[in-house]
Design a protein around this motif. Structure first.
Motif, short mmCIF file in Angstrom:
data_model
loop_
_atom_site.label_atom_id
_atom_site.label_comp_id
_atom_site.label_asym_id
_atom_site.label_seq_id
_atom_site.Cartn_x
_atom_site.Cartn_y
_atom_site.Cartn_z
N ALA A 109 -13.45 -11.94 -5.85
CA ALA A 109 -12.38 -12.95 -5.99
C ALA A 109 -11.65 -13.13 -4.66
N ASN A 110 -12.42 -13.23 -3.57
CA ASN A 110 -11.91 -13.47 -2.23
C ASN A 110 -11.01 -12.36 -1.69
N LEU A 167 -3.82 2.52 -1.65
CA LEU A 167 -5.21 2.99 -1.72
C LEU A 167 -5.83 2.64 -3.07
N SER A 168 -5.11 2.86 -4.15
CA SER A 168 -5.61 2.52 -5.49
C SER A 168 -5.86 1.03 -5.64
N ASN A 169 -4.94 0.23 -5.14
CA ASN A 169 -5.05 -1.22 -5.28
C ASN A 169 -6.15 -1.84 -4.44
N THR A 170 -6.65 -1.11 -3.45
CA THR A 170 -7.71 -1.64 -2.59
C THR A 170 -9.04 -0.94 -2.81
N TRP A 171 -9.14 -0.15 -3.85
CA TRP A 171 -10.36 0.58 -4.20
C TRP A 171 -11.04 -0.19 -5.32
N ASP A 172 -12.34 -0.32 -5.28
CA ASP A 172 -13.09 -0.98 -6.34
C ASP A 172 -12.73 -0.32 -7.68
N ALA A 173 -12.36 -1.12 -8.67
CA ALA A 173 -11.87 -0.59 -9.95
C ALA A 173 -12.86 0.35 -10.62
N GLY A 174 -14.13 0.12 -10.45
CA GLY A 174 -15.14 0.98 -11.08
C GLY A 174 -15.35 2.31 -10.37
N ARG A 175 -14.80 2.46 -9.18
CA ARG A 175 -15.00 3.68 -8.39
C ARG A 175 -13.70 4.43 -8.09
N THR A 218 -19.35 -2.12 12.82
CA THR A 218 -19.24 -2.85 11.55
C THR A 218 -20.51 -3.65 11.36
N LYS A 219 -20.94 -3.74 10.11
CA LYS A 219 -22.08 -4.59 9.75
C LYS A 219 -21.61 -5.50 8.64
N LYS A 220 -21.76 -6.78 8.90
CA LYS A 220 -21.24 -7.80 7.98
C LYS A 220 -19.75 -7.54 7.78
N GLY A 221 -19.22 -7.87 6.61
CA GLY A 221 -17.81 -7.61 6.35
C GLY A 221 -16.87 -8.64 6.94
N GLY A 222 -17.42 -9.77 7.37
CA GLY A 222 -16.58 -10.83 7.92
C GLY A 222 -15.92 -11.65 6.83
N ALA A 223 -15.11 -12.59 7.23
CA ALA A 223 -14.36 -13.41 6.29
C ALA A 223 -15.25 -14.16 5.30
N LYS A 224 -16.48 -14.50 5.71
CA LYS A 224 -17.37 -15.26 4.84
C LYS A 224 -18.40 -14.40 4.12
N ASP A 225 -18.39 -13.08 4.39
CA ASP A 225 -19.36 -12.17 3.77
C ASP A 225 -18.85 -11.67 2.43
N GLY A 226 -19.77 -11.13 1.63
CA GLY A 226 -19.43 -10.56 0.33
C GLY A 226 -19.48 -9.04 0.31
N LYS A 227 -20.04 -8.47 1.39
CA LYS A 227 -20.09 -7.01 1.49
C LYS A 227 -20.10 -6.64 2.96
N GLY A 228 -19.79 -5.38 3.23
CA GLY A 228 -19.77 -4.94 4.62
C GLY A 228 -19.78 -3.43 4.73
N LEU A 229 -20.15 -2.95 5.91
CA LEU A 229 -20.14 -1.53 6.24
C LEU A 229 -19.24 -1.33 7.45
N VAL A 230 -18.48 -0.24 7.42
CA VAL A 230 -17.67 0.13 8.58
C VAL A 230 -17.93 1.60 8.87
N GLU A 231 -18.42 1.86 10.07
CA GLU A 231 -18.61 3.24 10.52
C GLU A 231 -17.42 3.58 11.40
#
Length: 163
Positions: A120-121, A53-61, A83-96
């Protein structure tokens, strides 16, 4: 807690843990979508895997520590709603999603919308908004007034939901 790599993965993918979230938890591969990261984080939370969980959390949050000592909920099912965006080529996404847990013999569903970013991918959990926490089978929406899933006995808004 899941330790058998041949058991069905808790994330609901229909795959065995060793062929699904186990690959992410072991570091063999990285989630390629925001949804796959959400699924792997749910399974990690259910297994009380604070390192993942720590390793997959944005470092600033990310909180300094993730403490499961008060956790009394048994997380057992995940339902992805949208889901909105969040695909392999996206830079952000939402998951409900709805995450189901049992606490003190009662089943609850936590309904949340989580935000993810790619840096960083690699996908990271940014934050989430709890829409509701309600007993399964009831038509009540307790939201932030529901008992906190950590088992503290406090309302969610006065405990883990305090911002």
């Amino acid at each position: 807690m899941m330790t058998d790599f041949s058991e069905d993965c808790l994330c609901g993918s229909g795959l065995a843990y060793g062929q699904c979230c186990g690959l992410f938890h072991s570091g063999q591969t990285l989630p390629v979508t925001a949804e796959s990261l959400m699924r792997s984080r749910f399974t990690a939370y259910a297994m009380r895997n604070a390192d993942y969980l720590s390793n997959t959390w944005d470092a600033g949050r990310c909180p300094e520590t993730i403490d499961f000592s008060r956790e009394k909920a048994e997380w057992h099912k995940l339902e992805i709603i949208e889901t909105k965006k969040g695909g392999a080529k996206d830079g952000k996404g939402l998951v409900e999603f709805k995450a189901y847990f049992i606490q003190e013999g009662e089943e609850y569903a936590l309904h949340e919308i989580s935000r993810f970013i790619k840096n960083a991918n690699r996908w990271y959990y940014l934050d989430g908004v709890v829409k509701s926490i309600a007993k399964v089978g009831l038509n009540t929406n307790l939201g932030k007034n529901a008992p906190c899933s950590c088992g503290s006995g406090k309302k969610y808004k006065r405990c883990c939901g305090a911002a």
